[in-house]
Design an enzyme around this catalytic site. Structure first.
Site, PDB file in Angstrom:
ATOM      1  N   ARG B 366       0.865  -1.189   0.000  1.00  8.91           N
ATOM      2  CA  ARG B 366       0.000   0.000   0.000  1.00  8.91           C
ATOM      3  C   ARG B 366       0.892   1.227   0.000  1.00  8.91           C
ATOM      4  O   ARG B 366       2.079   1.126   0.332  1.00  8.91           O
ATOM      5  CB  ARG B 366      -0.903   0.005   1.228  1.00  8.91           C
ATOM      6  CG  ARG B 366      -0.117  -0.004   2.507  1.00  8.91           C
ATOM      7  CD  ARG B 366      -0.992  -0.238   3.715  1.00  8.91           C
ATOM      8  NE  ARG B 366      -0.162  -0.326   4.913  1.00  8.91           N
ATOM      9  CZ  ARG B 366      -0.562  -0.835   6.062  1.00  8.91           C
ATOM     10  NH1 ARG B 366      -1.786  -1.311   6.180  1.00  8.91           N
ATOM     11  NH2 ARG B 366       0.237  -0.865   7.103  1.00  8.91           N
ATOM     12  N   ARG B 605      -8.403  42.927  13.507  1.00  7.59           N
ATOM     13  CA  ARG B 605      -9.437  43.155  14.522  1.00  7.59           C
ATOM     14  C   ARG B 605      -9.043  44.366  15.346  1.00  7.59           C
ATOM     15  O   ARG B 605      -8.077  44.310  16.095  1.00  7.59           O
ATOM     16  CB  ARG B 605      -9.552  41.957  15.455  1.00  7.59           C
ATOM     17  CG  ARG B 605      -9.885  40.647  14.783  1.00  7.59           C
ATOM     18  CD  ARG B 605      -9.852  39.525  15.815  1.00  7.59           C
ATOM     19  NE  ARG B 605      -9.815  38.219  15.196  1.00  7.59           N
ATOM     20  CZ  ARG B 605      -8.702  37.625  14.763  1.00  7.59           C
ATOM     21  NH1 ARG B 605      -7.536  38.228  14.898  1.00  7.59           N
ATOM     22  NH2 ARG B 605      -8.762  36.430  14.210  1.00  7.59           N
ATOM     23  N   ARG B 661     -11.391  45.615  10.226  1.00  2.00           N
ATOM     24  CA  ARG B 661     -12.757  45.465  10.710  1.00  2.00           C
ATOM     25  C   ARG B 661     -13.025  46.457  11.823  1.00  2.00           C
ATOM     26  O   ARG B 661     -12.255  46.545  12.779  1.00  2.00           O
ATOM     27  CB  ARG B 661     -12.972  44.048  11.247  1.00  2.00           C
ATOM     28  CG  ARG B 661     -14.393  43.818  11.732  1.00  2.00           C
ATOM     29  CD  ARG B 661     -14.608  42.407  12.213  1.00  2.00           C
ATOM     30  NE  ARG B 661     -13.931  42.159  13.475  1.00  2.00           N
ATOM     31  CZ  ARG B 661     -13.884  40.968  14.069  1.00  2.00           C
ATOM     32  NH1 ARG B 661     -14.448  39.926  13.491  1.00  2.00           N
ATOM     33  NH2 ARG B 661     -13.265  40.812  15.211  1.00  2.00           N
ATOM     34  N   ASN B 813     -16.662  31.928  11.357  1.00  4.55           N
ATOM     35  CA  ASN B 813     -16.824  31.536  12.762  1.00  4.55           C
ATOM     36  C   ASN B 813     -18.224  31.874  13.239  1.00  4.55           C
ATOM     37  O   ASN B 813     -18.966  31.015  13.711  1.00  4.55           O
ATOM     38  CB  ASN B 813     -15.819  32.278  13.659  1.00  4.55           C
ATOM     39  CG  ASN B 813     -14.384  31.925  13.338  1.00  4.55           C
ATOM     40  OD1 ASN B 813     -14.130  31.004  12.568  1.00  4.55           O
ATOM     41  ND2 ASN B 813     -13.454  32.658  13.904  1.00  4.55           N
ATOM     42  N   ASP B 814     -18.585  33.146  13.104  1.00  9.26           N
ATOM     43  CA  ASP B 814     -19.909  33.547  13.564  1.00  9.26           C
ATOM     44  C   ASP B 814     -21.000  32.973  12.666  1.00  9.26           C
ATOM     45  O   ASP B 814     -22.082  32.632  13.140  1.00  9.26           O
ATOM     46  CB  ASP B 814     -20.021  35.080  13.605  1.00  9.26           C
ATOM     47  CG  ASP B 814     -19.378  35.631  14.868  1.00  9.26           C
ATOM     48  OD1 ASP B 814     -18.811  34.827  15.630  1.00  9.26           O
ATOM     49  OD2 ASP B 814     -19.450  36.837  15.097  1.00  9.26           O
ATOM     50  N   TYR B 896      -9.865  35.170  -2.132  1.00 12.85           N
ATOM     51  CA  TYR B 896      -8.773  34.890  -1.200  1.00 12.85           C
ATOM     52  C   TYR B 896      -9.291  34.224   0.060  1.00 12.85           C
ATOM     53  O   TYR B 896     -10.481  34.295   0.360  1.00 12.85           O
ATOM     54  CB  TYR B 896      -8.006  36.171  -0.846  1.00 12.85           C
ATOM     55  CG  TYR B 896      -8.779  37.152  -0.003  1.00 12.85           C
ATOM     56  CD1 TYR B 896      -8.825  37.032   1.390  1.00 12.85           C
ATOM     57  CD2 TYR B 896      -9.469  38.218  -0.587  1.00 12.85           C
ATOM     58  CE1 TYR B 896      -9.551  37.934   2.165  1.00 12.85           C
ATOM     59  CE2 TYR B 896     -10.185  39.114   0.181  1.00 12.85           C
ATOM     60  CZ  TYR B 896     -10.226  38.973   1.552  1.00 12.85           C
ATOM     61  OH  TYR B 896     -10.943  39.857   2.316  1.00 12.85           O
TER      62      TYR B 896
END
Lengths: 916, 916
Positions: B366, B605, B661, B813-814, B896
């Site tokens: 294998r 952030r 952001r 995420n959110d 992206y």
């Protein structure tokens, strides 16, 4: 809650604008009439109906309407007008001059105009109006000469200056305590002259008043009062367009979901005078009683007055019946008009008229606003009179109206035992008790603090709107049924008594005196908006007549409102396609809902059952169990309680379907929050305080809404699902085996499903337990297992979920929270900002966000039915009782809506309207 | 995280089953060969490759494969077999009998079988195997006669009874402390006979042992050991199919996302014997070194042993090079096989062989499992050798592998200063320090308690899997590179040293002795899995060679791993379509990310900037402000800090795009949680403690995730948005005006948008401030304003939102939290249950839920681009660094992905693989 953007698309208001410069901005009415009643979008309600009345030969003074499109242009360009408007207005003025044989601004025979707003939907009192426009220092003299009534001419002029000064030039009170500045000037003059009534002011006095008014304007604005008629006209038109965005208009639009893009039209109309002498009058009338719907000619008038006097409530007008004595000819003409209007418009009309020198003029007509009760009664009776078909009648009743037949009334015994301290005009039916407040701002403040209030005012004005919204009821000592208070109460469904003239309200002393009774701010007062009676103190309320009939406590024949109710419900049930179920957790709620016409339970929340008596202890024992064995032992104790709950429900529902949702909330919700109870619990469970505290800490969640709840509990603790399933099936078996067996159709609902696999996990448990119970009890129970669709993933993967679910029930409360990423509990911090900025047109938890959440509902319905063609679809969120949402659910093809028991009749009606 | 249901659809495993009864369930290999290497889905990896080897003329003992479909049938029917299987197996046995010239169950020349599992993907050691099947009290005598080796025959028989008793009949230790019961019996016998080595047991002794083994089985199971060959065969086949669902196999599948529907095949193969004498051997080999990828023949063997002895690590095998001396012919043959295998399979092979009486047999081949480092090296070198094209080589490197070139190594100085206490085989490269633990369960417990551990075992077995997963590294004192420990470490990417034979581990005393060093459980130990050296105590780690080269601290020519890295990254950049950006909040992070190849910042952030030094005070002052004025005053103090932050970032990014952001978290996150800091704050701000407490209470939220955060803050407090926009533009202006001007491309991102109107509200503020700053600074800044798509409503109304947004960045995420209604912080309470029940195949926060969240991403991309054809789309959730998610994002057409700096190389590689 359609967002701003989408409403825009629906209006089509913008489309026309793109075309060439030759857009028609001005529509004439009179001998030459360009518009008709179907053009409300463009001409507003008032403009369209003025055109229609002119067309059917009613006596309408000529004029013209500037379209709503101009308003939109005006708003968007911050005060500019489209090219060509000026010329079109001039041409329209010319046409009126021709029809009236007078000239605008003429120093010999001046044509005067009224300038009024007129939106697509009536917004009474929300925007500005200007009368007598065209008067100036020269034309006033001409008017005096022409009318032969100098006092009249100067009175018109001073009124014009006052209105124009206020509305166009902004001479207004500068704070809450300051009086209306023009009134102050007039009061001062009257004091100097020792005159009490305005009517006693002579022409000379009025000339002096005009001088002082102009001085006031100059002082306040540094500008002179404009003398050029066209300057006046454009000033007034701009002010009206501008008033579309004033605060009270914005609040009103929010309340009634009127998009700001609609705009208002402006109506410019030749003045006719109700104040030229005692052969003149002005009035407002309804073709039927707008408060209770009775078929009587209803209205009021003032001799020798201008229209605004009636609505403003400054003088209490006389009932229309008296006009038969005072002006028999005009009254007769009005009776003819009344019939003609109802026959032509086929709805109850609310119209304004003026009698100038014994000649009747119609200034406006529109479908009359009415209370809920009146809406129902008028629809039923107009149908009987063949003025409306059943379907039209049905569509004419706002679904919420039916509620006013069901709201509590004063307990008859308690009311009989109380002695009315005064009475007024019953302007908004129903019963209301509350603390007395004398200002709108106090009302708002007190209500925010959690108290119920009755707003007591001499009269109300548009500034009071917020306070009126907050109050339980409204009481005024002045003004008739067409006063501002009455109008608003009618529309808001508020309990209201107006014109209670024996009541003396003193704002300064904050007292209300009725005969020998003196009440202070904060004291309790009770008002019966159906009878018009006012009582000191609080009176208990009781069920409505309809409810008493439904519950067998009153004979149907004894209640006309019940007969209205049952006629409308009969129509509704005939036309609606969706079933209406109810959200009920107890047999009592179920019985009440059945009386209201519920056809099943759409949501029984089992968690509410765990709080009573001993149960909460067992529940807590279960939650705090260290392992499965302990948990099972606690669940065993809960089983008999649950079984009893369910058999009670099954008995109450008599074979109607019962949808039971398995345990949903996070477990920590069942735990005590205070130390004392926590310590007692530790003792009861025989564990240490530390153990309790530790386990509670372990159960704490950052975002419980998105935490360990719903089917996630059943996945972690299959024994909970088992116990609940067992309780359901054992209860079903017991009810089916009664001496008089009752059919049972449980629909078991798994909450918060997002993955097919988790539903499958739970469904398998339910089926296994069902099999066990049916074998043990030797009975075959017809049941189904379905799921809530309440998180976006469930909607997105509804096809996969439908492979396992036998029904879907949309939990639109949670679906709204997750789709909007918006916690209902935490929205308070910014909800007002979102309303004020018109990001939310409505509370998305009251009326479904159709563009967002609605899309998911639609998607889930389609995907679900792509797998199971006849998948049963329902909705059990609070939107199930909201008419706009119901309309949407009908369009998506849901099988039923489920709402709280008292909302069932509203839902039935709304479902029928949706189906039409 | 594709849900169960969808994986099912992909496999196509179910489709065939629906067809007629004539389904082929059994595939032969040998002289007659039905299958080939492409049939892994049906025959499993082992079965397919046995067929392939047979077909290309390698010496494979004949046999047959029972398909994976039979396994699925077996699982679904709880142990039943499809009709017709029995006959097909019988026919296949006949074919093998024919090829081997022996008869199954024959009392004269019995054919024996091995029965082995073989899933589509190799799961080494996870499922059961049985050798020597077909032996019974009669055939053992025949085998003895035929082989002329009585001891060999009885040794085979006792091994068979032991395996069969354990695997099929369930004679196993009954708890963690009990020893393997067959071992206990043997140890007792050896004691009685005073014999130390198994090899010293005579044929007679083994006959006695067989008797005792059978008695043990009878005692434990109340059943006799089966004597019928076919009964044995079906028992073994069922056990292997059953082992697909044993606990360790399930855990393994979870780790590697192997759906349970795949099932395993069963391979029944004629036995060949490596244990028939000293001209026999058995071994495992790799065509290249699986630990570091070097091109050397690599493996190990045991003379006179059966295959399981090598893997089980009971005897430490010899390196393959020694075979050249011991069995030169077999070794020569193996070298030929090695080349043939690589040339045919074009990948590094891991194969098993047996030499029976100097004849080589191939039992399996294998693609070899390999460490990340080896994966990279083998791909690069095989490409050079023209065994793989660039594209194939690229696809052969699991994207995560590149990480192993980047993980920290021991600080060379610290390592040089430490003296190795022992050394073993380097089986898993990298550096690991931790507390010593001696059992898997202790490892799990300690890691849950927050400690890092090194699992130290004499040898590991599949039962240790969970503990191995939890540990930082694994050390064994016995077993070679093909031992269980080495295999698993290779696959899990764990640091591992095995066969450190000078280390003495005592489980009872809980000690580890290496020379004079005695270490106890809990002591620190450090292992270098690249060199094989073991150190007492903890050693500091440092940057990898690659990182040192990237940061200019090491010459590229000094590092072969760097050259491997740069070759692979070169390929990746050539083929990928998506850009790779990074999530970075500071200039330092930005610089590091650029070194790793980041092409911009996808998420900065801004809130992280508010915690340092004085800022947090001003921030708190802002939050607790009583009105807008106070708020603006605090914001004014924050402005210079923010401006400095941004100019730092802009400088570091040298003109690459920077997505910033605006403030996102709920304000209460910035407030102190302890009383002391709260009181200090009150003093600093000059307000009372009550005021602080009250305002904090007012800010409390039930579900902060769904509360007043994101753009909702900017809507409520436009001055915050203003300040941040001003800081960005002023920073941009300053950087553009440096002596050496730097280009700046800020992309301003509005978080948590759900409604077009709220985005519009914020965008207008940004544009206004931009205009002001550009006018004041006389500079033109190229900037864009876009939005996060992180709540379902934004995805659903993406067309409306795209009208206002210049780019979208998916905040997965959110978006996962809201779409699944699942709080990442609160998932702990049920995540394990969801994994165990296979509701989650993966953590949805680690790998995108493509069927749920992915659908929304797709919808938003489509809707967005339907309005703006070239709308820039990116993703900045943690999924941006996950290869499976990256593949999905590529398929949706994102421009992206953005991930944390150290994940950038993985993302570049994954993006390239997605594009291929």
């Amino acid at each position: 809650m359609p967002a701003k953007a989408s409403k825009k698309k629906k209006t089509g208001a913008v489309k026309r604008k793109a075309s060439s410069k030759a857009v028609k901005h001005v529509y004439a009415f009179g001998k030459k009439t360009d518009g008709n009643s179907k053009m409300k979008t463009l001409l507003g309600g008032k403009g369209a109906n003025l055109a229609e009345m002119a067309a059917i030969g009613l006596p309408v003074p000529p004029g013209f309407t500037i379209t709503t499109e101009v308003c939109t242009h005006f708003s968007q360009t911050k005060g500019k007008y489209p090219a060509g408007l000026d010329a079109q207005v001039k041409a329209a003025v010319k046409q009126v001059e021709k029809e009236q044989g007078k000239l605008f601004g003429s120093k010999t025979d001046p044509l005067l105009f009224s300038v009024r707003s007129g939106a697509r939907e009536s917004m009474p009192g929300m925007m500005d109006t200007i009368l007598n426009l065209g008067l100036n220092d020269k034309t006033v003299v001409a008017l005096a000469k022409k009318s032969g009534n100098e006092r009249f001419a100067w009175d018109c002029y001073r009124r014009f200056i006052q209105m124009y000064g206020d509305v166009v030039m902004g001479v207004q009170p500068r704070n809450d305590t300051e009086h209306e500045p023009f009134d102050v000037v007039m009061d001062k003059l009257k004091k100097e002259l020792k005159i009490e009534n305005d009517a006693d002011l002579s022409a000379k006095n009025l000339q002096e008043l005009v001088k002082r008014y102009k001085a006031l304007i100059k002082q306040r604005t540094k500008k002179s009062f404009p003398q050029d008629a066209y300057d006046q006209l454009w000033g007034a038109v701009s002010a009206v367009f501008g008033s579309w965005n004033n605060e009270r208009a914005v609040i009103y639009r929010q309340k009634y979901n009127i998009p700001s893009e609609w705009g208002t039209a402006v109506n410019v109309q030749a003045m006719v005078f109700g104040n030229m002498g005692d052969d003149c009058a002005t009035g407002v009338a309804f073709t039927r009683d707008p408060a209770n719907g009775e078929k009587v000619f209803y209205g009021e008038y003032l001799i020798n007055a201008q229209g605004e006097d009636v609505v403003a409530g400054v003088r209490t007008p006389k009932p229309i019946a008296q006009l038969a004595d005072e002006m028999p000819h005009a009254h007769k003409e009005l009776e003819v008009v009344r019939k003609k209007l109802e026959k032509h418009f086929r709805d109850m009309q609310d119209f304004e008229f003026t009698v100038e020198s014994n000649t009747l003029y119609m200034l406006q007509t529109r479908n009359g606003k009415r209370t809920g009760l009146a809406a129902v009664r008028i629809a039923v009776e107009m149908n009987k009179e063949r003025l409306m078909t059943e379907k039209v009648a049905l569509s004419k009743i706002p679904a919420e109206s039916i509620d006013s037949l069901l709201v509590p009334i004063f307990d008859p015994k308690a009311e009989a035992a109380s002695k009315a301290i005064a009475a007024g005009l019953p302007a908004g039916p129903g019963a209301a008790s509350g603390h007395i407040v004398f200002s709108a701002s106090t009302a708002e403040r007190e209500v925010k603090a959690g108290r119920k209030v009755i707003l007591c005012r001499v009269e109300t004005s548009p500034e009071d709107l917020k306070g009126m919204l907050a109050s339980e009821g409204i009481l005024t000592s002045r003004g008739g049924v067409s006063s501002h208070a009455a109008l608003v109460a009618r529309q808001l469904g508020k309990v209201c008594i107006c014109g209670a003239s024996t009541v003396k309200i003193d704002y300064e002393k904050k007292t209300l005196i009725a005969g020998k009774t003196l009440l202070k701010e904060g004291d309790f007062i009770s008002i019966n908006g159906t009878s018009g009676e006012i009582f000191a103190g609080a009176i208990d309320t009781t069920d409505s007549e309809v409810k008493r009939v439904l519950e067998g406590n009153l004979k149907p024949s004894k209640s006309y409102t019940y007969r209205l109710f049952s006629t409308v419900m009969g129509w509704a049930d005939k036309y609606r396609k969706m079933k209406v179920r109810t959200n009920a957790d107890t047999p009592e709620m179920a019985v009440s809902a059945i009386a209201f016409g519920a056809e099943g339970i759409g949501l029984c929340r089992t968690e509410h059952m765990f709080f009573e008596g001993d149960r909460i202890d067992y529940m807590r024992q279960m939650i705090l169990a260290g392992d499965e064995k302990e948990r099972r032992s606690a669940l065993k104790k809960l089983l008999p309680f649950q079984r009893k709950d369910f058999s009670g429900l099954f008995k109450a529902m008599k074979g109607l379907p019962v949808t039971i949702r398995l345990l949903d909330p996070p477990l920590h919700e069942f735990l005590p929050h205070d130390d004392t109870t926590r310590h007692q619990l530790a003792t009861k469970l025989g564990v240490s305080r530390e153990t309790i505290n530790e386990r509670m800490k372990a159960l704490h969640e950052e975002n419980p809404m998105l935490g360990h709840r719903g089917c996630r509990l059943g996945v972690s603790y299959p024994e909970i699902t088992e116990m609940q399933a067992r309780a359901i099936f054992e209860a079903a078996a017991s009810v089916m085996k009664l001496k008089k067996p009752i059919k049972v159709s449980p629909e078991i609902m798994i909450p918060l499903v997002g993955f097919q696999a988790e539903l499958k996990d739970q469904v398998e448990i339910v089926h296994r337990v069902a099999k066990e119970v049916m074998a043990a009890k030797k009975v075959k129970i017809a049941y189904t297992v379905g799921t809530m669709i309440e998180i976006p993933r469930a909607a997105i993967t509804a096809d996969e979920i439908a492979e396992v679910a036998e029904f879907f029930s949309f939990g639109t409360n949670d679906l709204t929270q997750t789709t909007l990423g918006l916690s209902r509990d935490d929205m308070g911090g910014f909800f007002d900002d979102y309303r004020n900025k018109e990001i939310f047109n409505q509370n998305p938890f009251a009326s479904l966000d159709q563009d967002g959440v609605g899309k998911l509902v639609e998607m889930a319905a389609e995907k679900g039915r792509s797998v199971k063609k006849n998948l049963k679809l329902g909705i059990c969120g609070e939107h199930g009782g909201d008419p706009a949402s119901i309309k949407f659910f009908n369009s998506v093809g849901l099988n039923y809506v489920s709402c709280s028991p008292p909302r069932v009749p509203v839902a039935r009606l709304a479902a029928a309207q949706a189906a039409l």
